[in-house]
Design an enzyme around this catalytic site. Structure first.
Site, PDB file in Angstrom:
ATOM      1  N   GLU A  28       0.981  -1.597  -0.171  1.00 41.43           N
ATOM      2  CA  GLU A  28       0.186  -0.012   0.103  1.00 41.43           C
ATOM      3  C   GLU A  28       0.677   0.639  -0.182  1.00 41.43           C
ATOM      4  O   GLU A  28       1.108   1.909   1.152  1.00 41.43           O
ATOM      5  CB  GLU A  28      -1.113   0.133   1.261  1.00 41.43           C
ATOM      6  CG  GLU A  28      -1.599  -1.278   1.021  1.00 41.43           C
ATOM      7  CD  GLU A  28      -3.102  -1.327   2.341  1.00 41.43           C
ATOM      8  OE1 GLU A  28      -3.168  -0.797   3.126  1.00 41.43           O
ATOM      9  OE2 GLU A  28      -4.140  -2.043   2.056  1.00 41.43           O
ATOM     10  N   GLU A  49      -4.233  -9.038  -1.486  1.00 38.86           N
ATOM     11  CA  GLU A  49      -4.728  -9.328  -0.160  1.00 38.86           C
ATOM     12  C   GLU A  49      -6.415  -8.518  -0.402  1.00 38.86           C
ATOM     13  O   GLU A  49      -6.750  -7.638  -1.203  1.00 38.86           O
ATOM     14  CB  GLU A  49      -4.478  -7.631   0.945  1.00 38.86           C
ATOM     15  CG  GLU A  49      -4.797  -7.465   1.895  1.00 38.86           C
ATOM     16  CD  GLU A  49      -4.015  -6.783   2.609  1.00 38.86           C
ATOM     17  OE1 GLU A  49      -2.624  -6.497   2.600  1.00 38.86           O
ATOM     18  OE2 GLU A  49      -4.845  -5.926   4.067  1.00 38.86           O
TER      19      GLU A  49
END
Length: 484
Positions: A205, A307
């Site tokens: 991220e 994810e």
């Protein structure tokens, strides 16, 4: 579940087995009694229409999961790992783990604890040796076919960053080579423990996570510069050139911006093996245009979902019905901007998993990885108290294990769609249901069908004019395995 059977005009000539998970209580149950109807929904399979090659399906090794397994009886620990990695279980083939700490760690830690140790002479993975490494090694011992592991750092060592913290901040340019060395040291250290890493993402991220837990901020240009001029050459020079490097590793709405930079030309894309993505942008939107754009930009590179989880929820214990109801909320329910709130309605966890995996398969995604494999009844442990749901929930005080319906949803794909399978043409004549199909290396075809409606449906499967008539229960997921 009992259906009344009627005569059917179509001859069943396909050799097929049907497995179903349903809100009515089936959990990957083999079914052979079907409702028949004169006007079934038609699913047409076309093996001559070929799309992406499947890399795999699975979940993630985290310190949270590993620490919980350590607190269970050996019997239950093995039960869970068998369920995930044995041929009789979900047979996971693609997994992920974290490089140093993440939100689902028990505390913050780095492998480079000594500041300004530019040669990383004090590098150590000691933090992983009590829990994470034993979990991976035991899974390896169970898995007959083996599985690939993608490893992701949430943060570079804090002393390499402009804010000197685990949370937020950017990697300082003077530490680019040292951070590249950090990856090499990690790969080498894990190899010495008997664990081969298949691929890495540069950072989890890169847009950050609201400055809540471990993160390091990268722009597309900064990450591409790091891969092109530091990480890629370092791994290649030191004998790790086979390690797959995946860029981005965040939500799908940002795909176009990132791949335009990553795959701008031969030089920028040279060391990138593919794109890693997450699903948190929406509770229902798959982002097909973005996924197709990524594929068209680089047709020969990986497109892997790394994810996904039911986030911002404390797990419901021994309550299968909840996982089929539209009661769950995600972070966006509270925190999304007003213009993006519409992307985050309440949702049913089973629907979200099934629809997203099928939607991904139908839009060039070749791998799909769930987040934590095991969490406790609180949705942790998690040092930030960022509670989430996992397919398997445990009560360590009572030494009890709960396989939620999400475990069976994952198994519908991972068990029957094997690495090397080819996504094939699959059309369905009813827009209320969704489906996808692959042809496995052994020649078998795995067809997945999801019926989110409140009604049972009859289906006719057509493969080269060979037919099979089946039915699917209301609120059910099916995998149909057609033998060659």
């Amino acid at each position: 579940m009992t259906f009344s059977l009627h005569s059917c005009k179509v001859t069943n000539t396909l050799n097929a087995e049907v497995y179903e998970t349903s809100a009515q209580g089936y959990s990957l149950k083999k079914v052979d009694q079907f409702l028949e109807d004169s006007t079934p929904i038609l699913i047409t399979l076309n093996p001559n229409e070929k799309f992406q090659t499947i890399t795999g399906f699975g979940g993630s090794f985290t310190e949270a999961s590993a620490s919980l397994l350590n607190r269970l009886s050996k019997k239950n620990r093995k039960k869970i790992l068998d369920a995930y990695f044995s041929e009789d279980g979900a047979n996971y083939s693609l997994t992920r783990t974290h490089i140093a700490s993440c939100d689902f760690s028990l505390s913050n830690y780095t492998y480079a604890k000594v500041e300004n140790d530019l040669e990383l002479k004090n590098f150590t993975i000691e933090d992983d040796k009590d829990d994470l490494i034993p979990m991976i090694l035991q899974a390896k011992s169970i898995s007959k076919d083996g599985f690939n592991i993608i490893a992701s750092p949430w943060s570079c060592p804090p002393w390499m960053k402009d804010n000197k913290k685990y949370v937020g901040g950017k990697l300082l340019p003077e530490y680019n080579d040292t951070f590249a060395l950090y990856f090499f040291k990690y790969l080498d250290a894990y190899k010495k423990e008997g664990i081969d890493i298949w691929g890495v993402t540069v950072i989890n991220e890169p847009h950050g996570n609201g400055n809540n837990w471990e993160s390091t901020l990268f722009s597309p240009i900064e990450m591409t510069d790091f891969v092109q001029n530091h990480l890629g050459p370092k791994l290649e020079k030191d004998g790790w050139g086979d390690i797959k490097i995946l860029g981005y590793d965040q939500n799908r709405a940002g795909i176009k911006e990132w791949v335009d930079v990553m795959y701008k030309d031969e030089n920028t894309s040279k060391y990138y093996d593919g794109l890693a993505i997450h699903w948190y942008e929406s509770t229902y939107e798959v982002y097909p245009e973005e996924l197709q754009y990524a594929h068209q930009k680089a047709p020969n590179k990986y497109l892997i979902q790394t994810e996904a989880c039911v986030d911002s929820e404390i797990p419901h214990w021994q309550d299968d019905a909840w996982y089929w109801k539209k009661e769950a909320t995600d972070w966006g329910w509270d925190w999304a901007s007003e213009k993006e709130k519409y992307l985050h309605p309440k949702y049913a966890p089973v629907n979200r998993y099934a629809a997203d995996i099928i939607g991904c398969l139908n839009n060039w995604v070749d791998g799909w990885i769930d987040w934590n494999m095991v969490l406790d009844t609180q949705g942790g442990p998690n040092w930030f108290k960022n509670w989430c749901v996992a397919p398997v929930i445990v009560d360590t005080e009572k030494d009890e294990v709960y396989f939620t319906p999400l475990y069976y949803v994952m198994a519908h794909f991972s068990k029957f769609m094997r690495p090397g399978a080819i996504k094939i043409g699959c059309t369905i004549s009813n827009s209320e249901l969704i489906s996808s199909a692959v042809q496995n290396p052994d020649g078998s075809i795995a067809l997945v069908i999801f019926n989110p409606t409140d009604n049972n449906k009859t289906i006719e499967i057509d493969l080269n004019n060979n037919k099979k008539n089946i039915s699917i229960t209301a609120k059910a997921l099916q995998t149909v395995v057609i033998k060659p």
